[in-house]
Design a protein around this motif. Structure first.
Motif, PDB file in Angstrom:
ATOM      1  N   GLU A 214     -15.951  21.878 -60.656  1.00 24.92           N
ATOM      2  CA  GLU A 214     -14.511  21.781 -60.876  1.00 24.92           C
ATOM      3  C   GLU A 214     -13.743  21.406 -59.612  1.00 24.92           C
ATOM      4  N   ASP A 215     -14.368  21.575 -58.441  1.00 27.27           N
ATOM      5  CA  ASP A 215     -13.691  21.193 -57.199  1.00 27.27           C
ATOM      6  C   ASP A 215     -14.164  19.843 -56.655  1.00 27.27           C
ATOM      7  N   ALA A 216     -14.951  19.105 -57.433  1.00 24.42           N
ATOM      8  CA  ALA A 216     -15.394  17.777 -56.999  1.00 24.42           C
ATOM      9  C   ALA A 216     -14.223  16.800 -56.972  1.00 24.42           C
ATOM     10  N   LYS A 217     -14.200  15.942 -55.970  1.00 26.42           N
ATOM     11  CA  LYS A 217     -13.221  14.869 -55.852  1.00 26.42           C
ATOM     12  C   LYS A 217     -13.961  13.548 -55.943  1.00 26.42           C
ATOM     13  N   ILE A 218     -13.474  12.662 -56.827  1.00 25.74           N
ATOM     14  CA  ILE A 218     -14.209  11.442 -57.147  1.00 25.74           C
ATOM     15  C   ILE A 218     -13.324  10.225 -56.905  1.00 25.74           C
TER      16      ILE A 218
ATOM     17  N   LEU B 217      -9.700  11.259 -57.650  1.00 22.67           N
ATOM     18  CA  LEU B 217      -9.238  11.980 -58.822  1.00 22.67           C
ATOM     19  C   LEU B 217     -10.107  13.227 -58.986  1.00 22.67           C
ATOM     20  N   SER B 218      -9.559  14.231 -59.649  1.00 25.34           N
ATOM     21  CA  SER B 218     -10.303  15.465 -59.864  1.00 25.34           C
ATOM     22  C   SER B 218     -11.403  15.254 -60.901  1.00 25.34           C
ATOM     23  N   ALA B 219     -12.359  16.167 -60.899  1.00 26.07           N
ATOM     24  CA  ALA B 219     -13.421  16.117 -61.906  1.00 26.07           C
ATOM     25  C   ALA B 219     -12.834  16.244 -63.306  1.00 26.07           C
ATOM     26  N   GLU B 220     -11.806  17.069 -63.455  1.00 29.05           N
ATOM     27  CA  GLU B 220     -11.186  17.250 -64.762  1.00 29.05           C
ATOM     28  C   GLU B 220     -10.534  15.958 -65.241  1.00 29.05           C
ATOM     29  N   ALA B 221      -9.840  15.258 -64.312  1.00 28.36           N
ATOM     30  CA  ALA B 221      -9.222  13.984 -64.692  1.00 28.36           C
ATOM     31  C   ALA B 221     -10.279  12.969 -65.090  1.00 28.36           C
ATOM     32  N   MET B 222     -11.365  12.906 -64.326  1.00 25.79           N
ATOM     33  CA  MET B 222     -12.425  11.951 -64.651  1.00 25.79           C
ATOM     34  C   MET B 222     -13.156  12.335 -65.932  1.00 25.79           C
ATOM     35  N   CYS B 223     -13.108  13.610 -66.295  1.00 29.71           N
ATOM     36  CA  CYS B 223     -13.652  14.038 -67.581  1.00 29.71           C
ATOM     37  C   CYS B 223     -12.766  13.517 -68.709  1.00 29.71           C
TER      38      CYS B 223
ATOM     39  N   VAL C 221     -17.701  22.287 -64.621  1.00 26.13           N
ATOM     40  CA  VAL C 221     -18.079  23.699 -64.587  1.00 26.13           C
ATOM     41  C   VAL C 221     -17.693  24.299 -63.242  1.00 26.13           C
ATOM     42  N   PRO C 222     -17.578  25.628 -63.148  1.00 23.43           N
ATOM     43  CA  PRO C 222     -17.332  26.260 -61.847  1.00 23.43           C
ATOM     44  C   PRO C 222     -18.423  25.891 -60.843  1.00 23.43           C
TER      45      PRO C 222
END
Length: 263
Positions: free
Chosen positions: A129-133, A171-177, A186-187
């Motif tokens: 969840e804290d990955a930056k892409i 972009l955040s992992a959530e945005a890329m999801c 995931v955490p």
């Protein structure tokens, strides 16, 4: 911990390649490429392995190519010899794009430039969840040579790909999801177990069926709808003669778990 730039681990039917240059944010260098060149054919040929996970050690999945090493190497490559990019594309990215077994990228942190292109080679992406892409090539005046401009627009909406390419932002992992690039977020402390659980679930399916499905799916966007359907029908006819299909049908009828053999 081994000092190898890339670690190879095997847990039952799941293989794991771990980028292991955490002090350099797992940037891709020649030592890492050489190890990929050794391990990928071995994993592809091992019938006991059904799924491959690619992940990283430390706070980054991969921050891209090691620009210092590439800059130094440009003056050392003789005419006619493959350079770093030649080897990265032909011996790492292309084999992963066409790997005969499912590949999962587990993004444990920063994923930029060549790291994004490496993640793009996977069939599925699980991210912390804290990955930056992001792409980030534009930040250094560098041109993407491993799919950033050519493959990324096939995986996310065109305007999202252009945003990443032109701004160099992440972009955040959530945005890329939400854009469809990441399958699960995931955490951070659950990333590796989540990737392993997904891999083990997939590993229970028929290897030959998955390989044939991947070959059709990977080629589908380059074909017309009718040609893609013909490709699928061709593989279906071949698959009718497989041991795994007969085993699957028998197991269904007998209400038991199938035991696939990959043939």
């Amino acid at each position: 911990m081994s000092e190898q730039a890339l670690l190879y681990e095997k847990d039952g039917a799941v293989a794991r390649l771990v980028l292991n240059r955490p002090e350099d944010m797992n940037s891709l260098n020649l030592a890492m490429v050489s190890l990929f060149e050794n391990y990928l054919p071995e994993i592809a040929a091992d019938d006991g392995i059904r799924v491959l996970i690619v992940t990283g050690n430390g706070r980054a999945f991969c921050a891209g190519a090691d620009l210092k090493e590439i800059r130094q190497g440009l003056d050392e490559v003789q005419y006619g010899e493959p350079d770093f990019l030649d080897r990265l594309l032909s011996q790492v990215f292309l084999p992963l794009h066409n790997f005969p077994k499912p590949v999962i990228a587990a993004l444990n942190g920063i994923t930029l430039a060549g790291g994004l292109e490496l993640a793009m080679c996977a069939d599925l992406v699980v991210a912390s969840e804290d990955a930056k892409i992001g792409d980030a090539h534009a930040n250094f005046g560098v041109y993407p040579g491993g799919g950033g401009a050519s493959v990324l627009p096939r995986l996310v909406p065109l305007n999202v790909a252009k945003y990443l390419l032109l701004t160099g932002k992440t972009l955040s992992a959530e945005a890329m999801c939400q854009y469809g690039f990441v399958n699960e977020v995931v955490p951070a402390d659950e990333l590796q177990s989540a990737a392993q659980a997904l891999a083990q679930h997939i590993a229970g399916n028929s290897p030959i069926a998955m390989s044939r499905m991947l070959s059709v799916a990977n080629a589908a966007l380059d074909k017309s709808r009718d040609d893609a359907l013909l490709h699928e029908q061709f593989e279906f006819r071949r698959h009718l003669r497989s041991w795994d299909m007969q085993e699957g049908l028998s197991a269904f009828a007998e209400k038991r778990k199938p035991e696939f053999k990959g043939r």
